[in-house]
Design a protein around this motif. Structure first.
Motif, PDB file in Angstrom:
ATOM      1  N   ASP A   1       0.832  -1.201   0.000  1.00 54.21           N
ATOM      2  CA  ASP A   1       0.000   0.000   0.000  1.00 54.21           C
ATOM      3  C   ASP A   1       0.866   1.252   0.000  1.00 54.21           C
ATOM      4  OD1 ASP A   1      -2.604   1.433   0.371  1.00 54.21           O
ATOM      5  OD2 ASP A   1      -1.686   1.963   2.292  1.00 54.21           O
ATOM      6  N   ASP A   2       1.913   1.262   0.824  1.00 53.66           N
ATOM      7  CA  ASP A   2       2.817   2.423   0.875  1.00 53.66           C
ATOM      8  C   ASP A   2       3.527   2.607  -0.458  1.00 53.66           C
ATOM      9  OD1 ASP A   2       4.479   4.475   2.409  1.00 53.66           O
ATOM     10  OD2 ASP A   2       6.028   3.083   1.705  1.00 53.66           O
ATOM     11  N   TRP A   3       4.007   1.498  -1.030  1.00 50.34           N
ATOM     12  CA  TRP A   3       4.675   1.594  -2.337  1.00 50.34           C
ATOM     13  C   TRP A   3       3.705   2.108  -3.399  1.00 50.34           C
ATOM     14  CZ3 TRP A   3       3.319  -0.855  -6.879  1.00 50.34           C
ATOM     15  CH2 TRP A   3       4.198  -0.715  -7.942  1.00 50.34           C
ATOM     16  N   GLY A   4       2.497   1.573  -3.422  1.00 48.70           N
ATOM     17  CA  GLY A   4       1.523   1.997  -4.413  1.00 48.70           C
ATOM     18  C   GLY A   4       1.149   3.456  -4.283  1.00 48.70           C
ATOM     19  N   GLN A   5       0.994   3.918  -3.052  1.00 49.33           N
ATOM     20  CA  GLN A   5       0.690   5.333  -2.836  1.00 49.33           C
ATOM     21  C   GLN A   5       1.805   6.213  -3.408  1.00 49.33           C
ATOM     22  OE1 GLN A   5       0.692   6.583   1.255  1.00 49.33           O
ATOM     23  NE2 GLN A   5      -0.227   8.567   0.798  1.00 49.33           N
ATOM     24  N   ARG A   6       3.040   5.850  -3.142  1.00 49.43           N
ATOM     25  CA  ARG A   6       4.172   6.647  -3.626  1.00 49.43           C
ATOM     26  C   ARG A   6       4.276   6.592  -5.149  1.00 49.43           C
ATOM     27  NH1 ARG A   6       8.515   4.438  -2.225  1.00 49.43           N
ATOM     28  NH2 ARG A   6       7.828   2.701  -0.891  1.00 49.43           N
ATOM     29  N   ALA A   7       3.996   5.434  -5.740  1.00 44.95           N
ATOM     30  CA  ALA A   7       4.030   5.329  -7.202  1.00 44.95           C
ATOM     31  C   ALA A   7       2.941   6.189  -7.839  1.00 44.95           C
ATOM     32  CB  ALA A   7       3.874   3.869  -7.625  1.00 44.95           C
ATOM     33  N   LEU A   8       1.764   6.198  -7.247  1.00 46.99           N
ATOM     34  CA  LEU A   8       0.685   7.043  -7.766  1.00 46.99           C
ATOM     35  C   LEU A   8       1.038   8.516  -7.642  1.00 46.99           C
ATOM     36  CD1 LEU A   8      -2.375   5.087  -6.340  1.00 46.99           C
ATOM     37  CD2 LEU A   8      -1.900   5.447  -8.772  1.00 46.99           C
ATOM     38  N   GLU A   9       1.572   8.901  -6.504  1.00 45.58           N
ATOM     39  CA  GLU A   9       1.935  10.307  -6.302  1.00 45.58           C
ATOM     40  C   GLU A   9       3.017  10.748  -7.288  1.00 45.58           C
ATOM     41  OE1 GLU A   9       3.001  10.497  -2.199  1.00 45.58           O
ATOM     42  OE2 GLU A   9       0.914  10.717  -1.511  1.00 45.58           O
ATOM     43  N   ALA A  10       3.914   9.817  -7.638  1.00 41.91           N
ATOM     44  CA  ALA A  10       4.985  10.126  -8.588  1.00 41.91           C
ATOM     45  C   ALA A  10       4.538   9.995 -10.036  1.00 41.91           C
ATOM     46  CB  ALA A  10       6.174   9.209  -8.329  1.00 41.91           C
ATOM     47  N   GLN A  11       3.283   9.594 -10.256  1.00 44.62           N
ATOM     48  CA  GLN A  11       2.743   9.349 -11.600  1.00 44.62           C
ATOM     49  C   GLN A  11       3.602   8.326 -12.356  1.00 44.62           C
ATOM     50  OE1 GLN A  11       1.970  13.267 -13.531  1.00 44.62           O
ATOM     51  NE2 GLN A  11       2.339  14.097 -11.485  1.00 44.62           N
ATOM     52  N   ASP A  12       4.098   7.340 -11.606  1.00 46.64           N
ATOM     53  CA  ASP A  12       5.000   6.345 -12.175  1.00 46.64           C
ATOM     54  C   ASP A  12       4.186   5.163 -12.707  1.00 46.64           C
ATOM     55  OD1 ASP A  12       7.050   4.682 -12.894  1.00 46.64           O
ATOM     56  OD2 ASP A  12       8.177   4.893 -11.012  1.00 46.64           O
ATOM     57  N   VAL A  13       3.573   5.379 -13.856  1.00 45.33           N
ATOM     58  CA  VAL A  13       2.723   4.359 -14.458  1.00 45.33           C
ATOM     59  C   VAL A  13       3.540   3.123 -14.817  1.00 45.33           C
ATOM     60  CG1 VAL A  13       1.180   3.833 -16.383  1.00 45.33           C
ATOM     61  CG2 VAL A  13       1.061   6.062 -15.266  1.00 45.33           C
ATOM     62  N   ASP A  14       4.779   3.319 -15.262  1.00 45.22           N
ATOM     63  CA  ASP A  14       5.612   2.173 -15.638  1.00 45.22           C
ATOM     64  C   ASP A  14       5.843   1.251 -14.446  1.00 45.22           C
ATOM     65  OD1 ASP A  14       5.838   2.911 -18.289  1.00 45.22           O
ATOM     66  OD2 ASP A  14       7.682   4.052 -17.981  1.00 45.22           O
ATOM     67  N   ALA A  15       6.094   1.812 -13.274  1.00 40.70           N
ATOM     68  CA  ALA A  15       6.291   0.990 -12.083  1.00 40.70           C
ATOM     69  C   ALA A  15       5.019   0.243 -11.727  1.00 40.70           C
ATOM     70  CB  ALA A  15       6.748   1.864 -10.910  1.00 40.70           C
ATOM     71  N   LEU A  16       3.883   0.918 -11.813  1.00 36.63           N
ATOM     72  CA  LEU A  16       2.612   0.272 -11.500  1.00 36.63           C
ATOM     73  C   LEU A  16       2.314  -0.854 -12.489  1.00 36.63           C
ATOM     74  CD1 LEU A  16       0.680   3.541 -10.665  1.00 36.63           C
ATOM     75  CD2 LEU A  16       1.099   1.677  -9.043  1.00 36.63           C
ATOM     76  N   LEU A  17       2.625  -0.640 -13.765  1.00 38.81           N
ATOM     77  CA  LEU A  17       2.412  -1.683 -14.765  1.00 38.81           C
ATOM     78  C   LEU A  17       3.239  -2.925 -14.450  1.00 38.81           C
ATOM     79  CD1 LEU A  17       2.444   0.496 -18.007  1.00 38.81           C
ATOM     80  CD2 LEU A  17       0.505  -0.854 -17.210  1.00 38.81           C
TER      81      LEU A  17
END
Length: 265
Positions: free
Chosen positions: A192-208
């Motif tokens: 959850d913490d990682w996902g929140q930070r990825a969303l805040e960074a707009q890091d779509v590649d990491a989320l993918l």
């Protein structure tokens, strides 16, 4: 909730939809109701639920049909829930035009009602059931393909359509913490913490590539289906240019699972 149709672009949402007992939670229904009260009134709602995987992409009922009570072993009153929202045939026509192509068929399932991934949150957010709703299937669990589906659906937001990806930010039913309040497993909190930070960074590649780039990705999601609707939402936000307008509206945990829910626009 606003009483008139929106004058601008509708937000796009990804939410944790909860199980049928969501209605009995002391906090969560109020969070969903408060969220909907802040939204402009949609002309229609397009639901993409973790609980409908079907290829090719399929449109559900465009009239009012019985709900799909797709769960087992719950008390009887959960099977008595009704949500008789109007169908959305005009939205179905628009979705066909946006998604259908020579290599991308779209089919219809006219008797398929809303499943619990769709109606459980809608009961809390729009209890009057007076907004037309259309549910479509996920034709794949490939995040990149779902991102593309979201991009193609993005123009609907300018017509007042609320696009909702309905899943769960972490989802491992074999690791549920019972009773509620029994604590949060480390893998769920870390993801959850990682996902929140990825969303805040707009890091779509990491989320993918969450299975490899996140902590405990496979513990958080043994199957991808509850994270997958997020990528439809991200695709609409990316195509509409408002990834930078994303925010978490609901966070916290339910039986150890992250209920993080986000809004773009």
């Amino acid at each position: 909730m606003a009483a008139t149709a929106p004058s601008g672009r509708m937000p796009a949402l990804y939410l944790g939809h909860g199980a049928p007992p969501l209605a009995d939670d002391p906090v969560w229904p109020g969070e969903l109701a408060a969220w909907s009260a802040e939204l402009p009134r949609p002309t229609a709602i397009l639901m993409i639920s973790a609980h409908w995987e079907e290829a090719p992409l399929t449109l559900g009922a465009t009239g009012t049909v019985p709900l799909v009570h797709d769960f087992w072993g719950f008390p009887e009153h959960y099977y008595q829930v009704r949500y008789a929202a109007p169908g959305a045939p005009h939205l179905a026509d628009a979705v066909r035009k946006l998604l259908r192509s020579a290599g991308t068929p779209v089919q219809d399932f006219p008797d398929r009602g809303l499943d619990h991934g769709a109606y459980v949150p809608l009961v809390e957010m729009f209890p009057a059931a007076d907004i037309p709703v259309l549910q479509i299937s996920m034709p794949t669990l490939d995040p990149r393909e779902l991102l593309g589906v979201g991009r193609r659906l993005a123009p609907l937001r300018d017509e007042g359509v609320l696009i909702v990806g309905s899943g769960f930010f972490t989802h491992n039913l074999s690791a549920l913490r019972l009773p509620p309040g029994a604590g949060v497993p480390g893998w769920s909190a870390e993801f959850d913490d990682w996902g929140q930070r990825a969303l805040e960074a707009q890091d779509v590649d990491a989320l993918l590539d969450f299975e490899h780039k996140s902590p405990a990705g496979r513990l958080a999601h043994p199957r991808t289906e509850h994270f997958a609707p997020l990528f439809v939402t991200l695709g609409t936000a990316e195509a509409s240019g408002d990834l930078d307008a994303g925010r978490s509206v609901i966070d916290g945990f339910w039986m150890g699972l992250a209920k993080r829910s986000v809004q773009f626009g």
